[in-house]
Write an enzyme that holds these catalytic residues in place. Structure first.
Site, mmCIF file in Angstrom:
data_model
loop_
_atom_site.group_PDB
_atom_site.id
_atom_site.type_symbol
_atom_site.label_atom_id
_atom_site.label_comp_id
_atom_site.label_asym_id
_atom_site.label_seq_id
_atom_site.Cartn_x
_atom_site.Cartn_y
_atom_site.Cartn_z
ATOM 1 C CB ALA A 90 -0.905 -0.020 1.215
ATOM 2 C CG ASN B 26 -0.245 2.930 4.742
ATOM 3 O OD1 ASN B 26 0.345 2.054 4.099
ATOM 4 N ND2 ASN B 26 -1.048 2.652 5.746
ATOM 5 C CD GLU C 45 -0.810 -8.010 8.106
ATOM 6 O OE1 GLU C 45 -1.821 -7.523 8.660
ATOM 7 O OE2 GLU C 45 -0.070 -8.828 8.668
ATOM 8 C CB CYS D 37 -4.298 -0.586 7.995
ATOM 9 S SG CYS D 37 -2.739 -1.056 8.714
ATOM 10 C CD GLU E 200 3.061 -7.846 6.866
ATOM 11 O OE1 GLU E 200 2.632 -6.694 7.055
ATOM 12 O OE2 GLU E 200 3.706 -8.183 5.850
HETATM 13 P P1 NDP Z 1 -5.302 -1.103 -2.570
HETATM 14 O O1 NDP Z 1 -5.990 -2.275 -2.027
HETATM 15 O O2 NDP Z 1 -5.980 -0.262 -3.577
HETATM 16 O O3 NDP Z 1 -3.916 -1.532 -3.235
HETATM 17 C C1 NDP Z 1 -2.955 -2.294 -2.550
HETATM 18 C C2 NDP Z 1 -1.917 -2.795 -3.534
HETATM 19 O O4 NDP Z 1 -2.495 -3.836 -4.332
HETATM 20 C C3 NDP Z 1 -1.412 -1.736 -4.502
HETATM 21 O O5 NDP Z 1 -0.048 -1.947 -4.746
HETATM 22 C C4 NDP Z 1 -2.246 -2.017 -5.732
HETATM 23 O O6 NDP Z 1 -1.654 -1.531 -6.906
HETATM 24 C C5 NDP Z 1 -2.312 -3.533 -5.697
HETATM 25 N N1 NDP Z 1 -3.410 -4.118 -6.441
HETATM 26 C C6 NDP Z 1 -4.616 -3.577 -6.743
HETATM 27 N N2 NDP Z 1 -5.381 -4.469 -7.416
HETATM 28 C C7 NDP Z 1 -4.661 -5.611 -7.540
HETATM 29 C C8 NDP Z 1 -4.907 -6.903 -8.115
HETATM 30 N N3 NDP Z 1 -6.062 -7.201 -8.694
HETATM 31 N N4 NDP Z 1 -3.923 -7.832 -8.050
HETATM 32 C C9 NDP Z 1 -2.754 -7.553 -7.429
HETATM 33 N N5 NDP Z 1 -2.462 -6.357 -6.866
HETATM 34 C C10 NDP Z 1 -3.404 -5.390 -6.917
HETATM 35 O O7 NDP Z 1 -4.890 -0.271 -1.300
HETATM 36 P P2 NDP Z 1 -4.178 1.154 -1.200
HETATM 37 O O8 NDP Z 1 -2.828 1.121 -1.819
HETATM 38 O O9 NDP Z 1 -5.152 2.171 -1.686
HETATM 39 O O10 NDP Z 1 -3.937 1.246 0.382
HETATM 40 C C11 NDP Z 1 -4.933 1.576 1.277
HETATM 41 C C12 NDP Z 1 -5.525 0.336 1.930
HETATM 42 O O11 NDP Z 1 -4.522 -0.493 2.473
HETATM 43 C C13 NDP Z 1 -6.432 0.680 3.067
HETATM 44 O O12 NDP Z 1 -7.672 0.057 2.899
HETATM 45 C C14 NDP Z 1 -5.752 0.136 4.298
HETATM 46 O O13 NDP Z 1 -6.582 -0.287 5.284
HETATM 47 C C15 NDP Z 1 -4.904 -0.937 3.773
HETATM 48 N N6 NDP Z 1 -3.717 -1.079 4.599
HETATM 49 C C16 NDP Z 1 -3.612 -2.175 5.409
HETATM 50 C C17 NDP Z 1 -2.529 -2.326 6.235
HETATM 51 C C18 NDP Z 1 -2.372 -3.530 7.094
HETATM 52 O O14 NDP Z 1 -1.259 -3.861 7.436
HETATM 53 N N7 NDP Z 1 -3.411 -4.233 7.462
HETATM 54 C C19 NDP Z 1 -1.453 -1.320 6.272
HETATM 55 C C20 NDP Z 1 -1.655 -0.245 5.351
HETATM 56 C C21 NDP Z 1 -2.754 -0.141 4.552
HETATM 57 P P3 NDP Z 1 -1.915 -0.015 -7.377
HETATM 58 O O15 NDP Z 1 -2.504 0.749 -6.256
HETATM 59 O O16 NDP Z 1 -0.574 0.454 -7.765
HETATM 60 O O17 NDP Z 1 -2.870 -0.150 -8.521
#
Ligand code: NDP
Length: 483
Positions: free
Chosen positions: A150, A152, A249, A283, A457
């Site tokens: 993600a 952040n 996560e 998150c 993790e």
């Molecule tokens: P996204 O779910 O939009 O994206 C996460 C990653 O997955 C990005 O690198 C994205 O690529 C990639 N991705 C998107 N679609 C696919 C797919 N179909 N197959 C494989 N990879 C894919 O999240 P955000 O980046 O917008 O981050 C925010 C979210 O992350 C929040 O909901 C938050 O809660 C969560 N989060 C969870 C954490 C945890 O540890 N539990 C920590 C930090 C955030 P791209 O965006 O480049 O298209």
């Protein structure tokens, strides 16, 4: 500071470029300026990353844990020595204030490399006596692991996934979020400088489809995603179709419960840490703050006073403690939720708007009198928006806290320690806090239950998710058979 990376990807120990991939603009969220450009990985780059990882992993797994660990620990030292430069890069990539990035990003990445570097030599199987026979187990790596991040915590996520994977003898291919592509390249560069053989930590840029190509390749054995629940469901399903290991996560809408006997100052501090750090883009944030009705007004008054201490401004100025949203898109999503909160009739205590300055800044926002049915109490906002809800008794607040699909984190503030443990014991969440919020040391497992994810993790738990156990039955006598 040089922000344009040498090339878009880091594969097989070197920077590589393929300008045929779509251009991704890297935008500094404090100004909206394009500070660098990278290209999304083409199928040729993805192929190079997977084939080099596959080749390198076999040799890496033959090294002793001590040798592998030494390289990771050397990388940790190098990251610490370069903390200022890496923190600046993290600030440019995400917009988070330097005051934060200096202590939370490269440093926590270094902690992971040091911790798992130390564990690498301790990964052993066991001996199970069976009379004169015995069974022994061998802890083996999974093979090629894919990490998808993600936006952040780009440095931290790159290390939290890479360090345990490498410690266990795997190779890692990491795809950063397209919003923050710069930091993971530095992690790869430093690992190689620290002595990591080529091919073991590759970084490929791109959007979801590059992540999808990696997840669906049969040579990939494990996928670890940090992202939203909808993306997690897609990636988990794709991995399951080939029976791959996963760590997910994902997001949350975590409860933070403040009982009437809580130390108000600490509870307000916990709520601030759990809602406004990284401008709320965390998150595990405790975004549903349940405050006992007897202390609610006192809590809100003190919270409103302390929120005045937020210093918005140039994230590179170390006096700034509150940065912009990571992107215009994320800012608009959060503004939509703020409007929703106003429409639903929640009482605005402070904030509630975009700040009139350059960059994607939102004012830290607190809504009171929020009820469970409001959208702002149900959906993950991922911005600086705190929802304060009232409650009257313990059983009621536990039931309401658990009435969500998410289960990442939970916190309780009370001076009654038995109540603290009793309540935490009943909250459906993976990463919990008593009289604190959002501490995430590498020594403690981190991850969620319910829709917030699977696997853990950090800590020794992460080893289970980057290795598998082979068991070997050894017979000393003759084999008995029916015929
Ligand atoms: P996204 O779910 O939009 O994206 C996460 C990653 O997955 C990005 O690198 C994205 O690529 C990639 N991705 C998107 N679609 C696919 C797919 N179909 N197959 C494989 N990879 C894919 O999240 P955000 O980046 O917008 O981050 C925010 C979210 O992350 C929040 O909901 C938050 O809660 C969560 N989060 C969870 C954490 C945890 O540890 N539990 C920590 C930090 C955030 P791209 O965006 O480049 O298209």
């Amino acid at each position: 500071m040089q922000l344009q990376p040498t090339a878009s990807h880091f594969v097989d120990g070197v920077y590589v470029e393929d300008t045929a991939g779509d251009v991704i603009d890297v935008i500094y969220p404090a100004t909206g300026e394009v500070i660098a450009k990278v290209h999304a990985a083409t199928p040729a780059i993805v192929e190079q990353a997977i084939s080099s990882a596959k080749r390198a992993q076999k040799e890496w797994a033959k090294m002793t844990g001590t040798e592998r660990g030494r390289i990771l620990r050397r990388a940790a030292d190098m990251i610490r020595a370069r903390n200022h430069e890496l923190s600046m890069l993290e600030t440019f990539d995400t917009g988070k204030p330097l005051q934060e990035t200096l202590v939370a990003d490269a440093t926590s990445g270094a902690d992971a490399l040091e911790y798992f570097g130390g564990l690498a030599a301790t990964l052993t199987g066991e001996h199970i006596p069976m009379g004169e026979d015995w069974v022994y187990t061998v802890r083996e790596p999974l093979g090629v692991c894919v990490g998808i991040g993600a936006w952040n915590y780009p440095t931290q996520i790159a290390c939290w996934k890479g360090a345990p994977a490498l410690a266990c003898g795997n190779a890692m291919i990491f795809k950063p979020s397209e919003t923050t592509p710069l930091c993971a390249l530095k992690v790869a560069e430093i690992l190689v400088e620290a002595g990591l053989p080529a091919g073991l930590y590759n970084v490929v840029q791109g959007m979801g489809e590059v992540g999808g190509a990696l997840v669906n390749d049969p040579r990939v054995d494990k996928v670890s995603l940090t992202g939203s629940v909808p993306t997690g469901k897609k990636v988990y399903a794709a991995a399951a179709s080939q029976m791959k290991h996963v760590t997910m996560e994902l997001g949350g809408k975590s409860p933070l419960i403040v009982f009437e006997d809580a130390d108000i100052e600490n509870a307000v501090g916990g709520a601030i840490n759990g809602n406004f750090y990284s401008s709320g883009q965390v998150c595990s944030n405790g975004t549903r703050v349940f405050v006992h009705k007897d202390i609610k007004e006192k809590f809100l008054a003190r919270l409103a006073e302390r929120v005045q201490g937020a210093v918005l401004g140039d994230p590179q100025d170390e006096a700034t403690n509150f940065g912009p949203m990571v992107s215009e898109r994320q800012m608009n999503i959060v503004l939509g939720y703020i409007e929703q909160g106003k429409k639903e009739g929640a009482r605005l205590i402070c904030g509630g708007e975009r700040v009139d300055m350059q960059g994607y800044f939102l004012a830290p926002t607190v809504f009171a009198d929020v009820t469970d049915d409001m959208v702002i109490a149900q959906e993950e906002i991922f911005g600086p928006v705190m929802a304060v809800l009232d409650f009257e008794d313990e059983a009621e607040v536990i039931a309401r806290a658990n009435a969500t699909e998410f289960g990442l984190s939970a916190g309780v503030f009370t001076r009654d320690l038995s109540r603290g443990h009793r309540v935490i014991g009943q909250l459906e969440a993976g990463s919990c806090f008593i009289n604190s919020y959002n501490d995430a040391p590498v020594e403690a497992p981190f991850g969620g239950v319910k829709a917030s994810g699977v696997g853990r993790e950090n800590s020794k738990e992460a080893i289970q998710h980057y290795s598998q156990v082979k068991s070997v039955y050894v017979r000393m006598g003759d084999v008995e058979a029916a015929f």
